[in-house]
Each structure stands twice: as C-alpha cells, then as structure tokens.
Motif scaffolding. Structure first.
Motif, short mmCIF file in Angstrom:
data_model
loop_
_atom_site.label_atom_id
_atom_site.label_comp_id
_atom_site.label_asym_id
_atom_site.label_seq_id
_atom_site.Cartn_x
_atom_site.Cartn_y
_atom_site.Cartn_z
N ARG A 1 27.99 33.65 6.26
CA ARG A 1 28.93 33.93 7.36
C ARG A 1 28.87 35.40 7.73
NH1 ARG A 1 34.33 33.32 6.39
NH2 ARG A 1 34.87 32.64 8.51
N ALA A 2 28.84 36.25 6.71
CA ALA A 2 28.78 37.69 6.96
C ALA A 2 27.45 38.09 7.61
CB ALA A 2 28.98 38.44 5.65
N CYS B 1 17.27 30.48 11.77
CA CYS B 1 16.84 30.11 10.41
C CYS B 1 17.21 31.22 9.43
CB CYS B 1 15.34 29.84 10.38
SG CYS B 1 14.78 28.53 11.49
N PRO B 2 18.48 31.40 9.15
CA PRO B 2 18.87 32.44 8.19
C PRO B 2 18.46 32.06 6.77
CG PRO B 2 20.78 31.10 8.77
CD PRO B 2 19.65 30.64 9.64
N ASP B 3 18.22 33.07 5.95
CA ASP B 3 17.84 32.84 4.57
C ASP B 3 19.06 32.92 3.65
OD1 ASP B 3 15.04 32.56 4.96
OD2 ASP B 3 14.86 34.73 5.18
N LEU B 4 19.05 32.11 2.61
CA LEU B 4 20.08 32.20 1.60
C LEU B 4 19.98 33.52 0.86
CD1 LEU B 4 19.88 28.62 0.00
CD2 LEU B 4 21.43 29.40 1.79
N PRO B 5 21.08 34.03 0.31
CA PRO B 5 20.99 35.23 -0.52
C PRO B 5 20.03 35.01 -1.69
CG PRO B 5 23.29 34.65 -0.06
CD PRO B 5 22.45 33.51 0.44
N GLY B 6 19.11 35.94 -1.88
CA GLY B 6 18.12 35.82 -2.94
C GLY B 6 16.80 35.23 -2.49
N SER B 7 16.69 34.86 -1.21
CA SER B 7 15.48 34.24 -0.69
C SER B 7 15.04 34.92 0.60
CB SER B 7 15.70 32.74 -0.43
OG SER B 7 16.02 32.06 -1.62
N ASP C 1 24.69 39.93 12.55
CA ASP C 1 23.60 39.81 13.53
C ASP C 1 24.10 39.41 14.92
OD1 ASP C 1 21.84 40.50 11.53
OD2 ASP C 1 21.29 38.43 11.06
N GLY C 2 25.41 39.34 15.09
CA GLY C 2 25.99 39.10 16.41
C GLY C 2 26.14 37.64 16.79
#
Length: 262
Positions: free
Chosen positions: A61-62, A35-41, A67-68
């Motif tokens: 993507r980066a 569950c990655p967060d969007l930039p700014g959140s 995080d591997g």
C-alpha cells in the motif's frame, strides 16, 4: 480508472509474469496494469520481507501510494500474492474493486499437506539447496519442474529466470519470511465484499487444487479450472488466463448494465 495490480508468489517478481500483461492489454481491460514487487523480491530485493501477510499488505500500500497510484484497485494475484490480495480486500474493502485469485490456499480452508503437497518437498529442497548464484540454474530447473507443465521453451525460461535472479537476487532469509507469512495467514471467515473469481490449475504439483475448490465453495464464488496447467498458470497459458479474466469482467459489466437499465 481503476488500475489492475498483478501480484506474484514466493520469491518471484514482476518479470516472472512473462507475456500476461501484454495479453491482458490485448483483451482490452480498462485501466493501467501494474506489476509491483513484494518486499524482498525484484525491485524490492534489498528490503526485509515481512513475516506476516498483513505487514506485506501495508508495505505494498505504501509503495503504490509513493508511486502516485490511488485505489480502488483490481487484483490478479497468484499463490502468496493472492493471500496479500485477500488480506487487502478484507481489511481495506473500499480499496479493492475485484479479485482474481490463482492457485492459492488459505489456512482456514485447507490442510498443511494440501497447501504444500508432500510430493513437492524434494524439489523444494533442491531449489533451496541450490539458492546461491553459482548453482542458480539448477534451482530454477527445480522450480520449473515444480510449477510448470509447458516445457517447450524450458531452456529459454531457465536462461531468463537465472538472469532475473542474478540481477535482483532474493535472499534465503527473505524467502523463509515469505514462506512463514504464507503458512501463518488465515483469512476472515466471510468472503470479501467485492466480486471474486478463483482460478485453479488441474496439474498443480505444488498446491493441491482442492485448496482453491474449498475456498470457492466456502465463499460461494465462481471457480474455473484450467485442464492441464501447473502452479504457474500465467507461464503455462497466459492467453487462456487473459481470455478468462476478460470474459469474467465482461459478464459482470453486462449484468451490472442490465440491472441499471432495468
């Protein structure tokens, strides 16, 4: 094993998925659930949110690479997050195995008034006006009224959501940039190469359900409608959502197995 990537919408973050990750695991979906967060959140609240979907995709993507985690990925994505997933699949097709798109909209397929329903504007304005910490519970109350139809645990939701905001507050500026990115996004005409499932809530008060219907028709992909949920379908009925995704994946695997054996 391909990981499932869950992407939320405007100013929301991983903790707003609630029980959905557990329901997906209970349904036996193979692969990690991230569950990655969007930039700014969320965990990335200190980052400047890009004003385009393409830049947002590049940031995610980066982050995943850092995080591997390696592609291909499978996406379950809501609203703004679904736009990122679509962009990802169309520009990096070898990195995306399948897409589940929930209550989203694309500029190419829908009008501005369908993508943000006029009836939603007063609640959007109320949330924006109560953005700061001192009035945050009222902002969350407006968001809840706008996006949720299940209200049996509303006060607990407001308590949890206010605490989430206070621990990682998204700024108004980042919210505006995310909104700008969503408004500008226009996907390619052709459907992504991977399997796509479009899910829509019948009682979505934020985005007209016609947006999902037009998208599914334009791309020739399946559309399934939830009969009563609001825009935040993962909140309103996570069990139904997990069941529907698991059934779709199971049917696809069965068809692939039959084709291979034939």
């Amino acid at each position: 094993m391909s990981a499932w990537i869950l992407l939320r919408g405007l100013t929301r973050e991983a903790r707003h998925w609630g029980q959905l990750p557990e329901w997906l695991r209970a349904r036996g979906l193979s692969g990690d659930i991230l569950c990655p967060d969007l930039p700014g959140s969320g965990r990335n609240a200190g980052e400047r949110a890009p004003a385009s979907i393409a830049e947002t995709t590049q940031c995610l993507r980066a982050h995943l690479a850092r995080d591997g985690h390696v592609p291909p990925y499978r996406f379950v994505a809501l609203s703004l997050g679904a736009m990122v997933a679509v962009d990802w699949a169309q520009r990096f097709p070898l990195e995306v195995e399948r897409l589940v798109l929930i209550n989203t909209s694309l500029r190419r397929c829908s009008t501005a008034f369908e993508r943000l329903r006029p009836g939603a504007w007063p609640l959007v304005a109320r949330a924006a006006g109560c953005w700061h910490a001192g009035a945050r519970r009222e902002a969350e109350r407006a968001i809840h009224a706008l996006t949720c139809r299940r209200v049996d645990e509303r006060e607990a939701d407001l308590e949890a959501w206010t605490a989430i905001y206070e621990s990682a507050p998204p700024t108004r500026a980042n919210a505006l940039r995310q909104l700008t990115a969503a408004a500008r996004f226009e996907a390619a005409r052709l459907a992504p190469r991977c399997p796509v499932l479009v899910l829509v809530s019948h009682a979505d008060a934020l985005v007209h359900r016609a947006c999902s219907a037009k998208l599914a028709e334009h791309w020739g992909v399946p559309l399934i409608e939830h009969p009563w949920a609001g825009h935040d379908l993962p909140h309103d009925d996570p069990e139904w959502l997990a069941d529907t995704i698991a059934a779709w994946v199971g049917n696809a695997l069965a068809v692939a197995t039959q084709a291979t054996s034939a």
